[in-house]
Scaffold this motif. Structure first.
Motif, PDB file in Angstrom:
ATOM      1  N   LYS A  99      -3.954 -10.554  13.619  1.00 51.64           N
ATOM      2  CA  LYS A  99      -5.144 -10.057  12.922  1.00 51.64           C
ATOM      3  C   LYS A  99      -6.093 -11.227  12.725  1.00 51.64           C
ATOM      4  CE  LYS A  99      -5.102  -6.795   9.706  1.00 51.64           C
ATOM      5  NZ  LYS A  99      -5.583  -5.533  10.336  1.00 51.64           N
ATOM      6  N   LEU A 102      -6.547 -14.023   9.779  1.00 51.93           N
ATOM      7  CA  LEU A 102      -5.459 -13.846   8.817  1.00 51.93           C
ATOM      8  C   LEU A 102      -4.176 -14.341   9.480  1.00 51.93           C
ATOM      9  CD1 LEU A 102      -6.249 -10.247   7.493  1.00 51.93           C
ATOM     10  CD2 LEU A 102      -6.698 -12.400   6.325  1.00 51.93           C
ATOM     11  N   TYR A 104      -1.408 -13.080  10.087  1.00 53.19           N
ATOM     12  CA  TYR A 104      -0.519 -12.001  10.523  1.00 53.19           C
ATOM     13  C   TYR A 104      -0.495 -12.042  12.046  1.00 53.19           C
ATOM     14  CZ  TYR A 104      -1.265  -9.996   5.848  1.00 53.19           C
ATOM     15  OH  TYR A 104      -1.326  -9.791   4.508  1.00 53.19           O
ATOM     16  N   ARG A 123       5.407  -7.197  13.572  1.00 53.94           N
ATOM     17  CA  ARG A 123       4.354  -7.965  12.902  1.00 53.94           C
ATOM     18  C   ARG A 123       5.010  -9.053  12.082  1.00 53.94           C
ATOM     19  NH1 ARG A 123       0.641  -6.930   7.680  1.00 53.94           N
ATOM     20  NH2 ARG A 123       2.611  -7.589   6.747  1.00 53.94           N
ATOM     21  N   ALA A 126       2.908 -14.586   8.220  1.00 55.70           N
ATOM     22  CA  ALA A 126       3.148 -16.019   8.063  1.00 55.70           C
ATOM     23  C   ALA A 126       2.788 -16.523   6.673  1.00 55.70           C
ATOM     24  CB  ALA A 126       2.373 -16.797   9.126  1.00 55.70           C
ATOM     25  N   TYR A 127       2.216 -15.652   5.845  1.00 57.85           N
ATOM     26  CA  TYR A 127       1.960 -16.060   4.462  1.00 57.85           C
ATOM     27  C   TYR A 127       3.267 -16.118   3.695  1.00 57.85           C
ATOM     28  CZ  TYR A 127      -2.961 -14.910   5.299  1.00 57.85           C
ATOM     29  OH  TYR A 127      -4.233 -14.861   5.799  1.00 57.85           O
ATOM     30  N   GLU A 128       4.146 -15.188   4.022  1.00 55.18           N
ATOM     31  CA  GLU A 128       5.409 -15.091   3.301  1.00 55.18           C
ATOM     32  C   GLU A 128       6.528 -14.838   4.305  1.00 55.18           C
ATOM     33  OE1 GLU A 128       4.792 -12.372  -0.111  1.00 55.18           O
ATOM     34  OE2 GLU A 128       2.732 -12.962   0.258  1.00 55.18           O
ATOM     35  N   TYR A 149      -5.043   4.258  15.096  1.00 58.05           N
ATOM     36  CA  TYR A 149      -5.342   3.718  13.763  1.00 58.05           C
ATOM     37  C   TYR A 149      -6.859   3.511  13.605  1.00 58.05           C
ATOM     38  CZ  TYR A 149      -6.259  -0.217  10.620  1.00 58.05           C
ATOM     39  OH  TYR A 149      -6.801  -1.048   9.676  1.00 58.05           O
ATOM     40  N   VAL A 168      -5.087   0.247   5.933  1.00 57.48           N
ATOM     41  CA  VAL A 168      -4.597  -1.077   6.334  1.00 57.48           C
ATOM     42  C   VAL A 168      -3.428  -0.870   7.303  1.00 57.48           C
ATOM     43  CG1 VAL A 168      -3.401  -3.135   5.513  1.00 57.48           C
ATOM     44  CG2 VAL A 168      -5.340  -2.248   4.232  1.00 57.48           C
ATOM     45  N   PHE A 169      -3.504  -1.571   8.433  1.00 54.86           N
ATOM     46  CA  PHE A 169      -2.426  -1.488   9.423  1.00 54.86           C
ATOM     47  C   PHE A 169      -1.335  -2.492   9.069  1.00 54.86           C
ATOM     48  CE2 PHE A 169      -0.184  -2.397  13.313  1.00 54.86           C
ATOM     49  CZ  PHE A 169      -0.108  -1.166  13.942  1.00 54.86           C
ATOM     50  N   PRO A 170      -0.080  -2.131   9.111  1.00 55.03           N
ATOM     51  CA  PRO A 170       0.460  -0.815   9.457  1.00 55.03           C
ATOM     52  C   PRO A 170       0.753   0.054   8.234  1.00 55.03           C
ATOM     53  CG  PRO A 170       2.256  -2.384   9.367  1.00 55.03           C
ATOM     54  CD  PRO A 170       1.011  -3.139   8.987  1.00 55.03           C
ATOM     55  N   TRP A 171       0.568  -0.498   7.028  1.00 62.81           N
ATOM     56  CA  TRP A 171       1.071   0.182   5.832  1.00 62.81           C
ATOM     57  C   TRP A 171       0.582   1.612   5.656  1.00 62.81           C
ATOM     58  CZ3 TRP A 171       5.147  -1.728   3.592  1.00 62.81           C
ATOM     59  CH2 TRP A 171       5.384  -3.104   3.653  1.00 62.81           C
ATOM     60  N   ASP A 172      -0.675   1.839   6.032  1.00 63.34           N
ATOM     61  CA  ASP A 172      -1.244   3.160   5.762  1.00 63.34           C
ATOM     62  C   ASP A 172      -1.092   4.140   6.914  1.00 63.34           C
ATOM     63  OD1 ASP A 172      -2.035   2.517   3.170  1.00 63.34           O
ATOM     64  OD2 ASP A 172      -3.833   1.513   3.905  1.00 63.34           O
ATOM     65  N   ASP A 201       9.688  -6.002   1.592  1.00 65.91           N
ATOM     66  CA  ASP A 201       8.624  -5.288   2.307  1.00 65.91           C
ATOM     67  C   ASP A 201       9.170  -4.591   3.543  1.00 65.91           C
ATOM     68  OD1 ASP A 201       6.730  -6.008   0.505  1.00 65.91           O
ATOM     69  OD2 ASP A 201       5.857  -7.618   1.713  1.00 65.91           O
ATOM     70  N   LYS A 204      10.927  -1.470   2.510  1.00 66.71           N
ATOM     71  CA  LYS A 204       9.934  -0.461   2.123  1.00 66.71           C
ATOM     72  C   LYS A 204       9.291   0.150   3.380  1.00 66.71           C
ATOM     73  CE  LYS A 204       7.397  -1.314  -1.585  1.00 66.71           C
ATOM     74  NZ  LYS A 204       6.357  -1.934  -2.427  1.00 66.71           N
TER      75      LYS A 204
END
Lengths: 219, 547
Positions: A99, A102, A104, A123, A126-128, A149, A168-172, A201, A204
């Motif tokens: 992305k 960002l 990701y 996906r 890299a933040y967490e 999407y 928001v991809f992919p959550w939504d 995550d 989830k």
């Protein structure tokens, strides 16, 4: 590699064109990378090789990018070498996109390739770290899901202004991801467990996709 | 038809038939998003709206003038005119005690008004006062004066509205207000004269309340009987055009009643003027101007097409909506929030301005999509129709949502919420630094947007906007990874870090890495390796257990 059809990639390009979303496409390298060719020690996915036979790099809808493989710059090689030696030493994946602006990334997973050698896509957040979410059973289906999407995103209230209140991809879009039957099977079989670890995550996300798979059709 | 019935019918002609004025909840509004916003909407043809403005102004003026029969009477009407939108800002009647003249017809008045309501109001910007004089068989335009354009009253509209009348709810509330007021004005005894000063509080097109300020019998006393429905028509017809204005304001009315020796009593409005509320405490002028412009734009859309207008509001971007919400909370005096135990939210919103709007925008990510949608619909109803329009269940739901939001401010963000905030940060950052868009487009993987205080600590700073410009920086990916590695060490050393510790760590990281913020190249005279080592030392001094 032109013989591998890529309807998902074509659809993504068409959707961007039709919806007027900013897209940057780079021409392919004269000698594109070959399927199975080593990238930071891992075999290149044949479908990704087919993509690179058509494109040298891309940015779709100012959001999803494909790392460049050009004569002057081979970002695919460079980014994966860096990841292997520096920030992603333990994850056996090939980063191929992400992305924009960002941290990701999207990556193929050689260890989970199917009978044709097609690798699933995850996906990586890299933040967490490790932050791994499975999103497609192969590269072309990944592009196909992205195209769907984008169509949904553009039709969502608020998108024109800033997209924040929209999808928001992919959550939504777990329902879009869940139409990928092989991916769902891999997730049911917990084949990504080694990559995702105990990440909350990831759990989830798996629950969302599997729930959506239970109520929808498949590709 | 009696004269009174005739007058009511004239006034009723100002009514927009069929417009209930209610916000209609929408199910899955998925129409095309519209791009226009604030002020003049690009590409919109306002010819019809301008025509409708004139039609409404003519009809409303006829509503007033048709009740004035005294030969020699003068009406002085002051409008603010802008882009063809007419807002009545002052009214005065003089010499209302003459002899009654003959009947007049509406089309004749229309012709008299033509010099003003023709091309003049289409081109003029600023105040216009027109003076009409009642003659025996009709009205004459005594003159009109164009005033200065530089002091726009806050209630004045800038956008013409394409509707044929006023909403029924407005019409009925004006009628009710007028009826209440005339009850407070006893008709004087014969040869008596009395004066009532009253205030009508308005918000947009709604009547919020009425208040009598002074009753004065200037000659003999009152009879104790209300002035009756005849007077109510006069009051309502004068008041109705004032409902075209915007925002909270008070219309101060001076009503005169006389009872000549050999005639029936007469009641008329001698003057009506708008008293403007000062800016809410903490709301600066720029923010107020922006809020008012947005509010007018939303309100116009809503008035023109109730259901579509509501959908249109819901299609606005989060940034604009947050600004509108926060402006509305100011404009409504925190009324809804007053009864919610939400100290953080109150403290932030009281600061006002764009900072509060940014905070709300980021905070709303903590509500589930359906909750956010419910919040948007309920708050929109408060803004468009007033808090009183909320039913008991709706008020309870809105307060519940606010309370839930407040409670969640102290909980760590989950994965999807962080993703949303990062996407919002990317958009906010590229809007703020358009010159860096080129790098984001051509090298999208090399320049991530960095949160100087990481999102995972957002809950430790509930009253701060994690996506505030000062917390965002574009950095090269290699720099971002170095900073992330340091935060990973902080996380391991202090799993339960306090807000003070996180602030201290962020300051130390900033102190060494800030030369790389907001740039795509290597800053001169510094070394990334050195910066990392120095920051690590600084963090170790702060957290001795850090490895």
């Amino acid at each position: 590699m032109r013989d591998i059809p890529l309807p998902g990639l074509e659809r993504l390009q068409q959707v961007c064109r039709r919806l007027g979303l900013f897209t940057r496409l780079e021409p392919p390298r004269q000698v594109p990378p070959r399927a199975g060719e080593r990238v930071a020690g891992l075999p290149l996915d044949p479908m990704l090789a087919a993509v690179y036979s058509r494109l040298g790099g891309a940015l779709f809808a100012r959001d999803l990018y494909l790392l460049r493989v050009e004569d002057e710059a081979n970002e695919l090689e460079e980014v994966n070498e860096q990841a292997r030696t520096d920030w992603l030493p333990d994850l056996q994946v090939i980063l191929f996109g992400g992305k924009a602006a960002l941290a990701y990334y999207y990556a193929t997973v050689p260890a989970l390739a199917d009978a044709h050698g097609f690798q699933p896509v995850v996906r990586i957040n890299a933040y967490e770290m490790p932050g791994v979410l499975p999103v497609a059973s192969n590269v072309d289906l990944f592009f196909d899901t992205w195209a769907r999407y984008l169509e949904r995103l553009v039709a969502t209230p608020g998108y024109e202004e800033d997209g924040f209140s929209s999808l928001v991809f992919p959550w939504d879009v777990p329902d879009l991801v869940a139409t990928d039957a092989r991916l769902v099977r891999l997730m049911r079989e917990a084949r990504f467990a080694e990559l995702t670890g105990e990440d909350e995550d990831a759990r989830k996300w798996a629950a969302l996709v599997l729930e959506a798979a239970g109520s929808g059709g498949s590709r | 038809m009696s004269h009174r019935a005739f007058l009511w019918s004239v006034l009723a002609a100002c009514l927009l038939v069929g417009a209930s004025g209610c916000v209609t909840p929408l199910a899955g509004s998925g129409g095309p998003a519209l791009v226009e916003w604030r002020g003049v909407e690009e590409g919109r043809d306002d010819t019809e709206a301008r025509r409708a403005e004139l039609e409404r102004a003519r009809a409303q003026l006829w509503g007033v003038a048709s009740g004035v029969r005294e030969v020699g009477a003068k009406l002085l009407l002051t409008y603010w005119v802008e882009n063809g939108a007419l807002t009545l800002v002052g009214y005065r009647a003089e010499s209302r005690d003459g002899l009654e003249g003959g009947p007049v017809d509406q089309s004749a008045l229309g012709r008299v008004l033509e010099p003003v309501f023709g091309t003049f109001t289409q081109q003029h910007l600023g105040q216009v006062q027109l003076v009409l004089r009642r003659e025996h068989q009709g009205w004459a335009l005594e003159g009109y004066t164009a005033g200065a354009a530089h002091v726009r009253p806050p209630e004045a509209r800038r956008l013409p509205v394409r509707t044929e009348g006023v909403p029924s709810r407005t019409f009925l509330s004006v009628q009710e207000a007028a009826s209440r007021l005339v009850q407070l004005l006893p008709v004087p005894h014969r040869e008596g004269r009395a004066r009532l000063v009253a205030e009508v509080r308005l918000e947009d097109g709604r009547v919020l309340g009425t208040e009598a300020r002074l009753y004065e019998a200037t000659r003999s006393g009152g009879s104790g009987l209300g002035a009756g429905s005849f007077a109510a028509v006069e009051l309502a017809s004068v008041l109705l055009p004032f409902t075209e204005g915007l925002g909270q304001r008070t219309v101060r009315l001076e009503v005169v009643a006389v009872h000549p020796l050999d005639e029936g009593a007469r009641v008329w409005v001698a003057a009506a003027e708008v008293e403007r509320a000062p800016l809410p405490y903490g709301m600066d002028e720029d923010f107020a101007a922006e809020y008012h412009a947005m509010h007018e734009s939303i309100l116009r859309r809503w008035r023109e097409e109730v259901a579509e207008g509501t959908a249109w509001v819901l299609q606005r971007g989060a940034e604009e909506m947050a600004l509108w919400y926060v402006g509305g909370i100011f404009a409504h005096g925190m009324g809804v929030l007053a009864k919610v135990s939400a100290p953080v939210m109150k403290a932030v919103l009281e600061r006002g301005g764009r900072a509060a709007a940014g905070w709300l925008r980021s905070a709303l990510v903590r509500l589930a999509p359906q909750e956010r949608r419910a919040f948007e619909q309920l708050w929109m109803k408060v803004q468009l129709e007033g808090e009183a329009a909320l039913g008991v269940a709706e008020r309870k739901e809105l307060r519940g949502l606010m309370l839930r939001l407040e409670q969640r401010l102290g909980i760590p963000l989950d994965g999807p919420q962080k993703d949303r905030l990062r996407e919002a940060a990317r958009k906010a950052y590229s809007d703020l630094h358009p010159h860096l868009q080129h790098f984001l487009d051509t090298q999208p993987h090399r320049h991530p947007i960095h949160h100087r205080r990481p999102l995972e600590y957002c809950h430790l700073f509930p009253d701060e906007d994690i996506n505030a410009p000062r917390n965002l920086a574009m950095v090269r990916d290699i720099v971002h990874r170095r900073i992330n590695a340091l935060w990973n060490k902080v996380r391991a050393a202090r799993p339960q870090a306090t807000a003070e510790e996180i602030n201290a760590a962020a300051r130390r990281i900033d102190a060494h890495f800030s030369p790389w913020y907001h740039r795509a190249d290597e800053p001169p005279g510094v070394s990334l390796v050195q910066a990392e080592a120095s920051a690590l030392d600084a963090l170790r001094r702060l957290f001795p257990e850090l490895r």
